[in-house]
Design a protein around this motif. Structure first.
Motif, mmCIF file in Angstrom:
data_model
loop_
_atom_site.group_PDB
_atom_site.id
_atom_site.type_symbol
_atom_site.label_atom_id
_atom_site.label_comp_id
_atom_site.label_asym_id
_atom_site.label_seq_id
_atom_site.Cartn_x
_atom_site.Cartn_y
_atom_site.Cartn_z
ATOM 1 N N SER A 193 20.006 53.221 -17.906
ATOM 2 C CA SER A 193 19.270 53.764 -16.772
ATOM 3 C C SER A 193 17.939 54.380 -17.194
ATOM 4 O O SER A 193 16.987 54.377 -16.432
ATOM 5 N N ARG A 194 17.870 54.893 -18.408
ATOM 6 C CA ARG A 194 16.625 55.517 -18.839
ATOM 7 C C ARG A 194 15.503 54.501 -18.979
ATOM 8 O O ARG A 194 14.332 54.854 -19.051
ATOM 9 N N ALA A 195 15.865 53.202 -18.988
ATOM 10 C CA ALA A 195 14.846 52.178 -19.135
ATOM 11 C C ALA A 195 13.872 52.177 -17.967
ATOM 12 O O ALA A 195 12.734 51.753 -18.107
ATOM 13 N N SER A 196 14.315 52.623 -16.797
ATOM 14 C CA SER A 196 13.452 52.613 -15.627
ATOM 15 C C SER A 196 12.595 53.864 -15.511
ATOM 16 O O SER A 196 11.804 53.996 -14.581
ATOM 17 N N THR A 197 12.754 54.789 -16.449
ATOM 18 C CA THR A 197 11.986 56.026 -16.406
ATOM 19 C C THR A 197 10.527 55.748 -16.738
ATOM 20 O O THR A 197 10.223 55.179 -17.783
ATOM 21 N N PRO A 198 9.596 56.145 -15.872
ATOM 22 C CA PRO A 198 8.178 55.943 -16.183
ATOM 23 C C PRO A 198 7.773 56.722 -17.435
ATOM 24 O O PRO A 198 8.288 57.821 -17.689
ATOM 25 N N ARG A 199 6.890 56.156 -18.215
ATOM 26 C CA ARG A 199 6.346 56.827 -19.400
ATOM 27 C C ARG A 199 4.911 57.253 -19.095
ATOM 28 O O ARG A 199 4.125 56.448 -18.602
ATOM 29 N N HIS A 200 4.596 58.487 -19.400
ATOM 30 C CA HIS A 200 3.278 59.015 -19.073
ATOM 31 C C HIS A 200 2.386 59.043 -20.313
ATOM 32 O O HIS A 200 2.811 59.439 -21.396
ATOM 33 N N PHE A 201 1.145 58.630 -20.133
ATOM 34 C CA PHE A 201 0.164 58.596 -21.216
ATOM 35 C C PHE A 201 -1.071 59.382 -20.799
ATOM 36 O O PHE A 201 -1.343 59.562 -19.600
ATOM 37 N N GLU A 202 -1.832 59.842 -21.801
ATOM 38 C CA GLU A 202 -3.092 60.526 -21.531
ATOM 39 C C GLU A 202 -4.235 59.716 -22.129
ATOM 40 O O GLU A 202 -4.098 59.111 -23.193
ATOM 41 N N LEU A 203 -5.355 59.705 -21.434
ATOM 42 C CA LEU A 203 -6.494 58.904 -21.848
ATOM 43 C C LEU A 203 -7.128 59.457 -23.119
ATOM 44 O O LEU A 203 -7.387 60.662 -23.224
ATOM 45 N N VAL A 204 -7.386 58.570 -24.083
ATOM 46 C CA VAL A 204 -8.048 58.947 -25.322
ATOM 47 C C VAL A 204 -9.521 58.540 -25.288
ATOM 48 O O VAL A 204 -10.409 59.333 -25.592
ATOM 49 N N SER A 205 -9.793 57.290 -24.902
ATOM 50 C CA SER A 205 -11.179 56.823 -24.889
ATOM 51 C C SER A 205 -11.309 55.568 -24.039
ATOM 52 O O SER A 205 -10.329 54.852 -23.811
ATOM 53 N N VAL A 206 -12.537 55.335 -23.591
ATOM 54 C CA VAL A 206 -12.890 54.109 -22.874
ATOM 55 C C VAL A 206 -14.209 53.614 -23.452
ATOM 56 O O VAL A 206 -15.149 54.381 -23.607
ATOM 57 N N GLU A 207 -14.276 52.332 -23.795
ATOM 58 C CA GLU A 207 -15.492 51.773 -24.398
ATOM 59 C C GLU A 207 -15.767 50.390 -23.818
ATOM 60 O O GLU A 207 -14.887 49.536 -23.775
ATOM 61 N N ARG A 208 -16.998 50.205 -23.368
ATOM 62 C CA ARG A 208 -17.386 48.882 -22.882
ATOM 63 C C ARG A 208 -17.769 48.014 -24.077
ATOM 64 O O ARG A 208 -18.590 48.407 -24.916
ATOM 65 N N LEU A 209 -17.201 46.822 -24.122
ATOM 66 C CA LEU A 209 -17.455 45.881 -25.200
ATOM 67 C C LEU A 209 -18.294 44.716 -24.674
ATOM 68 O O LEU A 209 -18.474 44.570 -23.463
ATOM 69 N N PRO A 210 -18.796 43.873 -25.579
ATOM 70 C CA PRO A 210 -19.549 42.687 -25.130
ATOM 71 C C PRO A 210 -18.718 41.811 -24.195
ATOM 72 O O PRO A 210 -17.482 41.831 -24.219
ATOM 73 N N SER A 211 -19.413 41.036 -23.381
ATOM 74 C CA SER A 211 -18.802 40.062 -22.464
ATOM 75 C C SER A 211 -17.920 40.720 -21.408
ATOM 76 O O SER A 211 -16.918 40.144 -20.967
ATOM 77 N N ASP A 212 -18.275 41.954 -21.010
ATOM 78 C CA ASP A 212 -17.581 42.670 -19.934
ATOM 79 C C ASP A 212 -16.139 43.020 -20.254
ATOM 80 O O ASP A 212 -15.333 43.274 -19.344
ATOM 81 N N LEU A 213 -15.773 43.026 -21.521
ATOM 82 C CA LEU A 213 -14.462 43.526 -21.934
ATOM 83 C C LEU A 213 -14.492 45.053 -21.958
ATOM 84 O O LEU A 213 -15.537 45.661 -22.212
ATOM 85 N N VAL A 214 -13.360 45.692 -21.687
ATOM 86 C CA VAL A 214 -13.266 47.154 -21.718
ATOM 87 C C VAL A 214 -12.087 47.556 -22.586
ATOM 88 O O VAL A 214 -10.951 47.127 -22.348
ATOM 89 N N TRP A 215 -12.362 48.377 -23.604
ATOM 90 C CA TRP A 215 -11.314 48.845 -24.518
ATOM 91 C C TRP A 215 -10.860 50.226 -24.070
ATOM 92 O O TRP A 215 -11.658 51.169 -24.031
ATOM 93 N N ILE A 216 -9.579 50.337 -23.735
ATOM 94 C CA ILE A 216 -9.016 51.597 -23.267
ATOM 95 C C ILE A 216 -7.871 52.011 -24.196
ATOM 96 O O ILE A 216 -7.010 51.204 -24.522
ATOM 97 N N ARG A 217 -7.906 53.279 -24.602
ATOM 98 C CA ARG A 217 -6.839 53.811 -25.445
ATOM 99 C C ARG A 217 -6.155 54.971 -24.751
ATOM 100 O O ARG A 217 -6.816 55.867 -24.189
ATOM 101 N N TYR A 218 -4.820 54.960 -24.798
ATOM 102 C CA TYR A 218 -4.009 56.048 -24.261
ATOM 103 C C TYR A 218 -3.068 56.533 -25.350
ATOM 104 O O TYR A 218 -2.649 55.776 -26.215
ATOM 105 N N ARG A 219 -2.731 57.801 -25.286
ATOM 106 C CA ARG A 219 -1.745 58.372 -26.195
ATOM 107 C C ARG A 219 -0.539 58.857 -25.380
ATOM 108 O O ARG A 219 -0.704 59.393 -24.268
ATOM 109 N N ARG A 220 0.647 58.658 -25.905
ATOM 110 C CA ARG A 220 1.869 59.083 -25.207
ATOM 111 C C ARG A 220 1.844 60.587 -24.980
ATOM 112 O O ARG A 220 1.614 61.359 -25.896
ATOM 113 N N ARG A 221 2.080 60.991 -23.746
ATOM 114 C CA ARG A 221 2.150 62.402 -23.415
ATOM 115 C C ARG A 221 3.571 62.881 -23.643
ATOM 116 O O ARG A 221 4.525 62.412 -23.036
ATOM 117 N N ARG A 222 3.732 63.838 -24.562
ATOM 118 C CA ARG A 222 5.065 64.342 -24.920
ATOM 119 C C ARG A 222 5.342 65.687 -24.248
ATOM 120 O O ARG A 222 4.432 66.443 -23.975
#
Length: 222
Positions: A193-222
């Protein structure tokens, strides 16, 4: 991972720019990981199609880790519970191969892996316990930082077990819109049942890359 805007991860039809691969490799390298891991289906194109002998060895092979090499600069790891991949080599572009198995794998398959110089660890008797597998990889190979690179099912399994510390995605400028194709995390409804539990993350960084790609990093919120 490289998902579409709507979270799909099968990139074949997307007609992505050539910079997509180089940006993926560049951003992955920033983690300084000791190894990368993917699921069995994702690994099939890399493994090859060697013939697996069916005759069992004369003596039973003990269900202990087999370390063919522990000094590699990087490791390529696959979760293959039933022992189905037909390895032709023990490395992928110089990265030593490790496969994670269950103890129910036949002796003939273990002998086959040993003959190919492919290392293996056991993640459980009949099912893979991912926490146990990670502990064995650390103990036997010194792996501390691992990049999990899909597909959706193995990503979902790690998420179920709360083993994702950080999420790094390069969002492609594509809306896939297809139904029933793998997503970034495909979680199994048959798990605890714990498999359906949502996991919460916090934003670390956002970076626009060439060709309209976007690099997003999140860290697990404990």
């Amino acid at each position: 991972m490289v998902p579409s805007v709507d979270g799909r991860i099968v990139t074949d039809r997307w007609d992505l720019p050539p910079t997509f691969v180089s940006e993926y490799e560049r951003t992955a390298a920033t983690f300084g990981a000791d190894a990368w891991m993917i699921g069995r289906i994702s690994m099939e194109p890399y493994a090859g199609k060697a013939t697996i002998p069916r005759r069992a060895p004369a003596e039973r092979i003990p269900r202990t880790d087999f370390v063919a090499r522990r000094d590699a600069s990087s490791y390529a790891i696959v979760v293959d519970p039933g022992g189905k991949l037909r390895w032709t080599s023990s490395d992928i572009d110089g990265e030593h191969v490790i496969t994670v198995l269950t103890e129910g794998v036949e002796d003939a398959y273990l002998a086959f892996l040993r003959s190919k110089g492919v290392s293996y660890v056991f993640g459980g008797r009949t099912e893979i316990d991912l926490g146990r597998a990670l502990a064995r990889l650390r103990a036997s190979f010194g792996i501390e930082t691992l990049l999990l690179e899909g597909g959706g099912k193995i990503n979902g399994s790690f998420l179920d077990e709360d083993l994702v510390d950080e999420l790094s995605v390069i969002v492609a400028p594509v809306v896939d819109g297809s139904v029933g194709t793998p997503t970034l995390f495909d979680r199994s409804s048959s798990r605890r049942s714990r498999a359906s539990t949502p996991r919460h993350f916090e934003l670390v960084s956002v970076e626009r890359l060439p060709s309209d790609l976007v690099w997003i990093r999140y860290r697990r919120r404990r």
